[in-house]
Each structure stands twice: as C-alpha cells, then as structure tokens.
Design a protein around this motif. Structure first.
Motif, PDB file in Angstrom:
ATOM      1  N   LEU B  16       0.813  -1.223   0.000  1.00  0.00           N
ATOM      2  CA  LEU B  16       0.000   0.000   0.000  1.00  0.00           C
ATOM      3  C   LEU B  16       0.850   1.278   0.000  1.00  0.00           C
ATOM      4  CD1 LEU B  16      -3.025  -1.088   2.199  1.00  0.00           C
ATOM      5  CD2 LEU B  16      -2.996  -0.638  -0.260  1.00  0.00           C
ATOM      6  N   PRO B  34      -5.301   0.300  -5.536  1.00  0.00           N
ATOM      7  CA  PRO B  34      -5.289  -0.175  -4.144  1.00  0.00           C
ATOM      8  C   PRO B  34      -6.512  -1.020  -3.792  1.00  0.00           C
ATOM      9  CG  PRO B  34      -5.401   2.240  -4.255  1.00  0.00           C
ATOM     10  CD  PRO B  34      -5.315   1.750  -5.655  1.00  0.00           C
ATOM     11  N   ARG B  38      -6.147  -4.684  -2.164  1.00  0.00           N
ATOM     12  CA  ARG B  38      -6.695  -4.991  -0.833  1.00  0.00           C
ATOM     13  C   ARG B  38      -7.639  -6.179  -0.888  1.00  0.00           C
ATOM     14  NH1 ARG B  38      -9.056   0.635   1.217  1.00  0.00           N
ATOM     15  NH2 ARG B  38      -9.496  -0.579   3.103  1.00  0.00           N
TER      16      ARG B  38
END
Lengths: 246, 330
Positions: B16, B34, B38
């Motif tokens: 990240l 992202p 995730r």
C-alpha cells in the motif's frame, strides 16, 4: 488566494490558509512567495507537527511556502465533513506557533569534482556568463546556500542562494540520463541529482557523496534549513572518497 | 515458492505504499489499484497491506513449486493453468508443479496476484513496494525477470482452513463462491472519473474549464506508474503564472505549459510546479489504474465532501466484505 475552498487560521502573528489536496491531504499555505519568512514559518509548522505527531497524520510534505499534511481519512468518520475536522485539529495544534528565527542550522560541506567528463557543461556556463571555468568554480564554491526543500526525487535538495553571475538556462533538450551525484545549475538554482534521472540542468561537476541513503534514517543527507558549502576536489581526492572505480 | 518462467511486461511487487518519507523526496509508490490489491489480499486471508504482484498488460508465466492459495483480481490478463482459465476474485488452490500463465489483457490494464501469507521480501523504508527508478524495494528494486524466485511467508490460519477445503487431485481448484460483481469496477475502456477542482482550477480560462468537464480525453501510450499523459483539448491558463513547487499526490491532474494534462499516479514525485486543474477522488484510483493507452477518460465534478463521503462508504463496504470473507473461509 486562488483556492476554491479554503479555511484560514491566524495564530499570533502567523496567518495561513487550508486547501484540500485531494480527499486525503490538506495544504497549509503560509505565504504566496518564497522568502526567509516563509521558510521560517514552514520550519515552525513542521517542528510543531513533529512534536505533536497526531495519530491521524500519515506524514507531511514541506515545500517553499506550504506544508501538506496527509491524513488517515478513515479516522474522521463522524458528524462533520472530515476535511473541516482536519482543519480544526490542525488549527488547534498550531496554536502559539511562532515564526521565530532558526536557532540551529547545520552546515554541510559538499566536495565537488568540477569540469571534464564529470561536469560537461562547465565551459558552457562560463562562456554564457563571460567568465573562465575557474572563475565559475570560484563563484560556485564561495556561495552561501540554503536548502529550501527536498522533493522531485529521493533526497533531491532545492537550494537557494546562488550568485546570478553564474546562472544559466536549462538545456533546450533535456538529457535522458544524468549520472547520480551530478551537481548542476538551472536558472538561478543549483542542485545535486541524488539518483540517475532524466533532466535539463547544466552539469558542473560531480560529488562523491551519496545524498539518498535508503538504509539510513533519515534517508536523505540534507534537510530543509541546512546551510551548504561546495568545495573543489581533485580527481584523486574524488576517487579516494568514492572508494570505487567510478 | 514461485519460479518465474517467463517475465511479463512489467511485473512488480507492491503493497500500500512507502509512507513517512515523502518529506525526503522518497516517492510513496504502492499498488496503482489499491482496491484490487486490498480485496485480493482479503480473499486469501491476508492483511490488506501484504505485498502482492502487480502485473501490467501482459502478465508472466509462473511455476508453483508448492501448493498455494492465491487470488487474482483487477484487470483480466487471461490467467490460465494448463488449458483451464483461472477464475478471478475468488480463492484458488494451485497445486505444486502447476504453471500459471497470464496472457494479454482482455479487460483493464493491471492484475493483482495475492498469495496466502504474502511474498517473503524485505521491507525497505517501511514498505515492500518496488520503485524501479531508485532501485528501491520489491525484488532487488526492479521488475521480475525470468528465473527469479519468490518465496512465501507462512499463511494465516484462515488460509490454511480454506486450503484444506479445496484440496483435490486437480492442478487447480477454485472456491464455489465469489464476491458480488457490484463491488467491482466495470472495465469498459471508457471511464467516467470523479474529480474535485484542483488547487489552481480558478486560474484556467473559462473555455478550458468547460472542455475539461465536457470533453473526453484519450490515455496516451506515454503512461506508466508515475503518471498518465492524456490527449484531448488543450487547457490554458487565463494568464501565465510563476508557480512555487508544492506537494502533489496520487490523482493530481497537472497541466504543463503545452496544455496537455498529466495525471500523477502511484510513483509520482513528491512535489510539482505545474498548476493543478483537478484531483481524482480516491475511490476512482481503481478505474484510473485499469485504463490503458487508447482508453477514454471523462471527468465528472464532485465536491470534497462528496468525495470523502464516497470514500468512507467504500471503507464500510470493504469492512462488510472482510467479515463475509472470514465467514466463508471458516
């Protein structure tokens, strides 16, 4: 200010505005133009942010006239719009911050091997200013420089204080590769490239010092506020300091 | 352990991002998308910040030297094991000795490969993200190459339970569930992207501002992890200004003197001196990351309040998703 949405604060004699930089950062602007005062204000805000280190602050990016705070948006779930909450918190943190003169300044001496293949544009800079290469080196090494900010590339210092007698325009066509640790001139600025990057600066020489130190804390040799002196070294001294065959 | 049999166009280890060092000029980097990063991590029982592989346009061929629970998400780079397509957005058990081959992009631009436990790679300045220009992080600071070896960290208890459920003699076994498609971006090649007014928006002339919101822009082939150049109407300032360098961030839309915007992305530099006409909402980084050269972008204005509301809503959705996945993996 030219910002579409700002909030302002005024604490003591320091005034500033807040503007969003996207939805996870806020830019605190202290002055419109670069000055010693703007630098002192930025340093004072940074010192206070370091001291308080609020849990919702991811990090901050200081620049010439601004400090940008990146925040954890997830920490501001509540009644008020998060941006407003962040501005209020920062205002509280900055209460009483004074733009006092810097008490302590580091002086960093940077050795430079000028000219030759290490500084292929030294002759151009000399000719452009009607000087000899030796005079250019003399002026460059006698300057009193200050690091205003670190940005653009890892460890890259924006340095102020160069004599206009040796200023030179950027190259019309930037080089695709500037060797790491090159010392250059662009307009009224001088600087050092920490890593190999493309760039349009006139190259004066090269330092054996590493400016980007990825395995150290902090990972940058220089910090905003540092005073810098350049001094000339010979190829033998350069090789001694490098300890390798570069 | 994975051995790289054939490298893709640009395969890098990403997490990240590398935060805390931008004041020293160190780029933040991290996964371009992202959201996909995730969610793929969640689907193999990892923490969301664990490093994944980001694969761009043409993916690699990877030999699995041990059984591994993986999830592939993001862009569809046509992943196959033997002659069987590997389903995306769900946990898949890849058996020892199988070769996972990615092909060309069918939709989107960047795929994420998460492995239960994550990749055993040292952190540099607090992150495993690869920043190629400074040779930082990831595997020796560079993109993957043929014959590279990637080892895994030990996987979570959740992942072990899931592996147990999926064991069979086949080279590949996928879970019989997947996450709801409504959470996933629509990879159409034409993306409407939410944008807030930029820091210098008011300095652009009226015509440029009108064009910015009403015309579409084409993603140029000169686009990479650092930024996207986009072609469309040129944008002009009312009068030229001498700007002082200030911080920029992911999604800052800068306009240099030639009038052609550049959208800064994950590997952006920390500061910039060009006026910013807009700023992409965080919830739409996923769309930008999946846009490739030739795709169309159009910009829809949102306020900061709305942008932050949407971000928080997405965080809530992800919390619900995380809980649902935990129930499934159990």
């Amino acid at each position: 200010m030219y910002i579409h949405k700002t909030q302002s604060g005024c604490v003591g004699n320091m005034e500033y505005t807040f503007s969003p930089l996207g939805d996870q950062a806020v830019m605190i602007a202290v002055e419109a133009a670069i000055s010693n005062l703007s630098q002192r204000k930025v340093n004072a805000i940074v010192a206070r942010l370091d001291e308080v280190a609020p849990s919702w602050m991811v990090e901050y990016i200081p620049a010439y006239t601004t400090v940008t705070v990146i925040y954890e948006l997830g920490e501001f779930i509540g009644k008020h719009p998060p941006f407003e909450q962040v501005c209020l918190r920062i205002q509280e943190i900055l209460i009483g911050v004074q733009d006092v003169a810097d008490t302590e300044q580091r002086i960093v001496s940077i050795p430079v091997l000028y000219g030759g293949s290490y500084g292929p544009d030294l002759d151009f800079v000399a000719e452009y200013n009607g000087l000899t290469p030796c005079e250019v080196i003399e002026i460059h090494t006698s300057g009193d420089y200050t690091v205003h900010m670190i940005g653009f590339a890892p460890g890259f210092p924006f340095i102020g204080g160069m004599s206009e007698k040796i200023s030179a325009p950027r190259k019309e066509t930037p080089r695709l590769k500037i060797p790491a640790r090159s010392v250059g001139i662009a307009g009224m600025q001088t600087g050092v490239y920490p890593i190999e990057t493309p760039g349009g600066w006139q190259l004066m020489g090269r330092t054996p010092l590493e400016l980007f130190l990825p395995n150290e804390h902090p990972p940058s040799l220089l910090a905003p506020g540092d005073k810098i002196r350049f001094y000339e070294i010979t190829i033998e001294e350069y090789k001694d300091l490098r300890g390798d065959d570069e | 352990m994975i051995t790289v049999i054939k490298q893709g166009l640009h395969d890098t280890v990403q997490d990240l991002g590398r935060y805390g060092y931008q004041r020293f000029g160190v780029v933040a980097g991290g996964a371009m998308d992202p959201f996909s990063h995730r969610v793929t991590n969640m689907l193999v029982g990892n923490e969301e910040a664990v490093a994944t592989l980001e694969l761009t346009l043409v993916g690699p061929h990877l030999l699995f030297e041990e059984d591994a629970l993986i999830t592939i998400g993001g862009g569809d780079l046509t992943p196959m094991v033997a002659d069987e397509p590997v389903p995306m957005w769900k946990p898949v058990l890849i058996r020892k000795g199988s070769e996972l081959r990615f092909g060309a992009a069918r939709a989107g631009c960047r795929a994420y490969l998460a492995v239960a436990g994550g990749f055993d790679i040292p952190e540099v300045l607090g992150s495993r993200s690869t920043y190629v220009k400074a040779g930082l992080g990831g595997l020796d600071g560079r993109a993957l190459r043929k014959e590279d070896i990637l080892r895994f960290n030990s996987s979570s208890r959740l992942a072990e339970v899931m592996k147990g459920k999926l064991v069979s003699g086949l080279p590949l076994r996928a879970a019989d569930w997947q996450i709801t498609p409504k959470l996933l971006p629509n990879l159409s090649g034409h993306y409407e992207i939410l944008v807030m007014r930029g820091m210098q928006y008011e300095l652009f002339d009226e015509e440029s501002r009108h064009h910015f919101w009403n015309e579409s822009f084409t993603v140029s082939s000169q686009s990479d992890r650092m930024g996207y150049r986009i072609n469309g109407p040129t944008l002009r300032l009312r009068e030229s200004i001498e700007m002082v360098s200030e911080a920029v961030t992911y999604g800052s839309i800068q306009v240099p003197a030639d009038g052609n915007p550049i959208i800064l992305a994950a590997d952006r530099q920390t500061t910039g001196g060009y006026p910013k006409v807009g700023q992409i909402s965080s919830v739409d980084f996923a769309k930008l990351a999946q846009a490739k050269a030739g795709d169309q972008l159009s910009f829809k204005e949102v306020t900061i309040e709305e942008s932050q509301r949407l971000f928080i809503k997405q965080e809530m959705d992800l919390r619900v998703l995380r809980a649902a996945i935990r129930n499934r993996l159990r």
